[in-house]
Design a protein around this motif. Sequence first.
Motif, mmCIF file in Angstrom:
data_model
loop_
_atom_site.group_PDB
_atom_site.id
_atom_site.type_symbol
_atom_site.label_atom_id
_atom_site.label_comp_id
_atom_site.label_asym_id
_atom_site.label_seq_id
_atom_site.Cartn_x
_atom_site.Cartn_y
_atom_site.Cartn_z
ATOM 1 N N TYR A 268 0.834 -1.209 0.000
ATOM 2 C CA TYR A 268 0.000 0.000 0.000
ATOM 3 C C TYR A 268 0.867 1.257 0.000
ATOM 4 O O TYR A 268 0.562 2.235 -0.687
ATOM 5 C CB TYR A 268 -0.915 -0.023 1.222
ATOM 6 C CG TYR A 268 -1.966 1.059 1.231
ATOM 7 C CD1 TYR A 268 -2.799 1.260 0.133
ATOM 8 C CD2 TYR A 268 -2.143 1.871 2.354
ATOM 9 C CE1 TYR A 268 -3.787 2.240 0.151
ATOM 10 C CE2 TYR A 268 -3.123 2.843 2.383
ATOM 11 C CZ TYR A 268 -3.935 3.025 1.280
ATOM 12 O OH TYR A 268 -4.912 4.003 1.304
ATOM 13 N N GLU A 269 1.971 1.243 0.750
ATOM 14 C CA GLU A 269 2.865 2.401 0.785
ATOM 15 C C GLU A 269 3.575 2.579 -0.561
ATOM 16 O O GLU A 269 3.773 3.706 -1.024
ATOM 17 C CB GLU A 269 3.877 2.237 1.915
ATOM 18 C CG GLU A 269 3.246 2.363 3.302
ATOM 19 C CD GLU A 269 4.203 1.998 4.417
ATOM 20 O OE1 GLU A 269 4.086 2.569 5.524
ATOM 21 O OE2 GLU A 269 5.077 1.119 4.201
ATOM 22 N N ILE A 270 3.943 1.457 -1.193
ATOM 23 C CA ILE A 270 4.570 1.552 -2.518
ATOM 24 C C ILE A 270 3.584 2.102 -3.535
ATOM 25 O O ILE A 270 3.945 2.903 -4.406
ATOM 26 C CB ILE A 270 5.105 0.172 -2.949
ATOM 27 C CG1 ILE A 270 6.234 -0.269 -2.020
ATOM 28 C CG2 ILE A 270 5.586 0.205 -4.399
ATOM 29 C CD1 ILE A 270 6.702 -1.689 -2.245
ATOM 30 N N LEU A 271 2.315 1.677 -3.435
ATOM 31 C CA LEU A 271 1.285 2.218 -4.323
ATOM 32 C C LEU A 271 1.099 3.716 -4.083
ATOM 33 O O LEU A 271 0.870 4.482 -5.025
ATOM 34 C CB LEU A 271 -0.038 1.485 -4.102
ATOM 35 C CG LEU A 271 -1.174 1.867 -5.052
ATOM 36 C CD1 LEU A 271 -0.859 1.427 -6.481
ATOM 37 C CD2 LEU A 271 -2.496 1.255 -4.597
ATOM 38 N N THR A 272 1.234 4.130 -2.839
ATOM 39 C CA THR A 272 1.150 5.557 -2.520
ATOM 40 C C THR A 272 2.276 6.326 -3.200
ATOM 41 O O THR A 272 2.065 7.402 -3.784
ATOM 42 C CB THR A 272 1.217 5.769 -0.990
ATOM 43 O OG1 THR A 272 0.095 5.109 -0.380
ATOM 44 C CG2 THR A 272 1.173 7.250 -0.639
ATOM 45 N N VAL A 273 3.503 5.779 -3.154
ATOM 46 C CA VAL A 273 4.628 6.399 -3.861
ATOM 47 C C VAL A 273 4.332 6.475 -5.354
ATOM 48 O O VAL A 273 4.599 7.485 -6.010
ATOM 49 C CB VAL A 273 5.934 5.606 -3.597
ATOM 50 C CG1 VAL A 273 7.065 6.136 -4.485
ATOM 51 C CG2 VAL A 273 6.323 5.681 -2.136
ATOM 52 N N ALA A 274 3.770 5.402 -5.906
ATOM 53 C CA ALA A 274 3.441 5.380 -7.339
ATOM 54 C C ALA A 274 2.458 6.485 -7.695
ATOM 55 O O ALA A 274 2.564 7.105 -8.759
ATOM 56 C CB ALA A 274 2.869 4.020 -7.709
ATOM 57 N N SER A 275 1.518 6.756 -6.794
ATOM 58 C CA SER A 275 0.550 7.830 -7.068
ATOM 59 C C SER A 275 1.221 9.200 -7.062
ATOM 60 O O SER A 275 0.857 10.088 -7.837
ATOM 61 C CB SER A 275 -0.589 7.786 -6.045
ATOM 62 O OG SER A 275 -0.168 8.239 -4.767
ATOM 63 N N LEU A 276 2.219 9.377 -6.194
ATOM 64 C CA LEU A 276 2.971 10.633 -6.173
ATOM 65 C C LEU A 276 3.756 10.788 -7.476
ATOM 66 O O LEU A 276 3.816 11.878 -8.058
ATOM 67 C CB LEU A 276 3.921 10.664 -4.980
ATOM 68 C CG LEU A 276 3.298 10.513 -3.581
ATOM 69 C CD1 LEU A 276 4.384 10.549 -2.508
ATOM 70 C CD2 LEU A 276 2.261 11.600 -3.330
ATOM 71 N N PRO A 348 -2.442 5.386 -10.060
ATOM 72 C CA PRO A 348 -1.231 5.445 -10.892
ATOM 73 C C PRO A 348 -1.298 4.466 -12.068
ATOM 74 O O PRO A 348 -2.015 3.464 -12.033
ATOM 75 C CB PRO A 348 -0.131 5.032 -9.918
ATOM 76 C CG PRO A 348 -0.819 4.123 -8.955
ATOM 77 C CD PRO A 348 -2.208 4.646 -8.809
ATOM 78 N N SER A 349 -0.535 4.760 -13.089
ATOM 79 C CA SER A 349 -0.390 3.853 -14.226
ATOM 80 C C SER A 349 0.552 2.725 -13.843
ATOM 81 O O SER A 349 1.250 2.784 -12.817
ATOM 82 C CB SER A 349 0.172 4.608 -15.423
ATOM 83 O OG SER A 349 1.478 5.090 -15.125
ATOM 84 N N LEU A 350 0.597 1.696 -14.673
ATOM 85 C CA LEU A 350 1.519 0.593 -14.428
ATOM 86 C C LEU A 350 2.967 1.083 -14.475
ATOM 87 O O LEU A 350 3.819 0.608 -13.710
ATOM 88 C CB LEU A 350 1.300 -0.510 -15.466
ATOM 89 C CG LEU A 350 2.169 -1.751 -15.325
ATOM 90 C CD1 LEU A 350 1.958 -2.425 -13.972
ATOM 91 C CD2 LEU A 350 1.893 -2.736 -16.459
ATOM 92 N N LYS A 351 3.270 2.062 -15.328
ATOM 93 C CA LYS A 351 4.638 2.593 -15.424
ATOM 94 C C LYS A 351 5.070 3.248 -14.111
ATOM 95 O O LYS A 351 6.215 3.099 -13.685
ATOM 96 C CB LYS A 351 4.740 3.589 -16.563
ATOM 97 C CG LYS A 351 4.639 2.952 -17.945
ATOM 98 C CD LYS A 351 4.757 3.995 -19.045
ATOM 99 C CE LYS A 351 4.677 3.349 -20.418
ATOM 100 N NZ LYS A 351 4.776 4.342 -21.515
ATOM 101 N N SER A 352 4.146 3.958 -13.486
ATOM 102 C CA SER A 352 4.488 4.590 -12.207
ATOM 103 C C SER A 352 4.648 3.550 -11.110
ATOM 104 O O SER A 352 5.512 3.680 -10.231
ATOM 105 C CB SER A 352 3.409 5.603 -11.822
ATOM 106 O OG SER A 352 3.447 6.729 -12.655
#
Length: 394
Positions: A268-276, A348-352
């Motif tokens: 979940y935290e990694i997904l949060t980074v991806a959204s940033l 976020p996209s898959l790339k992010s």
Amino acid sequence: MKRYNRKNTRDRRDLDAHLDNLGTTRSGRSGGRKRGSSGVRNPKNPRAQRNSRRRQRSNLGPVLLGLLAVVAVLGVVYLIVSSAFGGEEAAGQGDNAQIEVVQGDTLSSVADKLEENEVIGSSFMFTLQARMSGESAEIKPGRYTFARGEDGDSIRTKLTEGEAVPTFAFTLPEGLTLEQAADTVAESNGGITRQQFLEAARSTEYGYAFLDDPAIKNTEGFLFPKSYEFEEGTTADQVVNRLLEQYLLETENVDYAGASEDLNLTEYEILTVASLIEREAANDEERARIASVIYNRIRAGMPLQIDATIQYARGEQKENLSLQDLEIDSPYNTYQNPGLPPGPIASPSLKSIQAAVAPEETDLVYYVITPDGSEHFFTNNYDEFLQAKAEAGL
């Protein structure tokens, strides 16, 4: 016709009888036998006529028996196969299945889809019955809804007449918030209101393991950006479930486990980074570098100071943030709160996501957008950062 010995009267009688049988068979089909030199019976020879009739009757008997035997065998085979495969229906009961028929699909390939989705019990029996009933006409592309266990005749009628269910569609671009996604869905004319979608998206009770983290309060970040199509009548819960399913499919090969161990962060935290990263990156090439800056600042104990988190906290976009905006009281204010915000700020996209999982290895801790807005300037020197910021008019 085979040659025969004209001096052999038995051969002659056999041939005459055979030809007479052929003529009789033709007469049954055309309403009368055309007499020719080979098919004329000798009216002066009653014995030949009696022999001919006897041969005709003796030949018809085996033919009829043979036909009856073939029919009986086919019937037995049909019953055996029906019993073995459980019939063409005999599938799941009580709910519906959506089947998409695309250009080039055959009756057999569609039957396989029907069996896989438990609409019918056997694709083989469904296809066989269609062939035997002459209903194997060309099927029409479209999206269909069938009840599990639905009658085979009804299924074939829908497929051949093209009774596809009306649909609605929408596209979720990368970087949308949950609220923005709700607006997009409501505008698709699918009958789902903004409030209905928000209520469905704020729930995490969808049975996915990636939503089990106690820190997750809603589906923000998991509504995977993509183009979607749904049948009219689809509920908000079903739409959200489909978006979550797409996230699961898209991230199947993402090494969240390895990244969690290396970065000491949860999925979940990694997904949060991806959204940033999604909200900050100006182009694809710099996504992994922005990820590096975020992780370097966290390790150094520096506040992230990401403007996109302030925009999220405000609930609306603003072209230029003021000093007052930077003081907003919110856990998403990364100017005042160290570390990551409580959760993703967008989908976020898959790339992010891939960039968040595999960041560049750098010592960079600053970046600022260039004057033309096409990329960011990166540095680990504070003075260089201030100079680049001034040049960008920030």
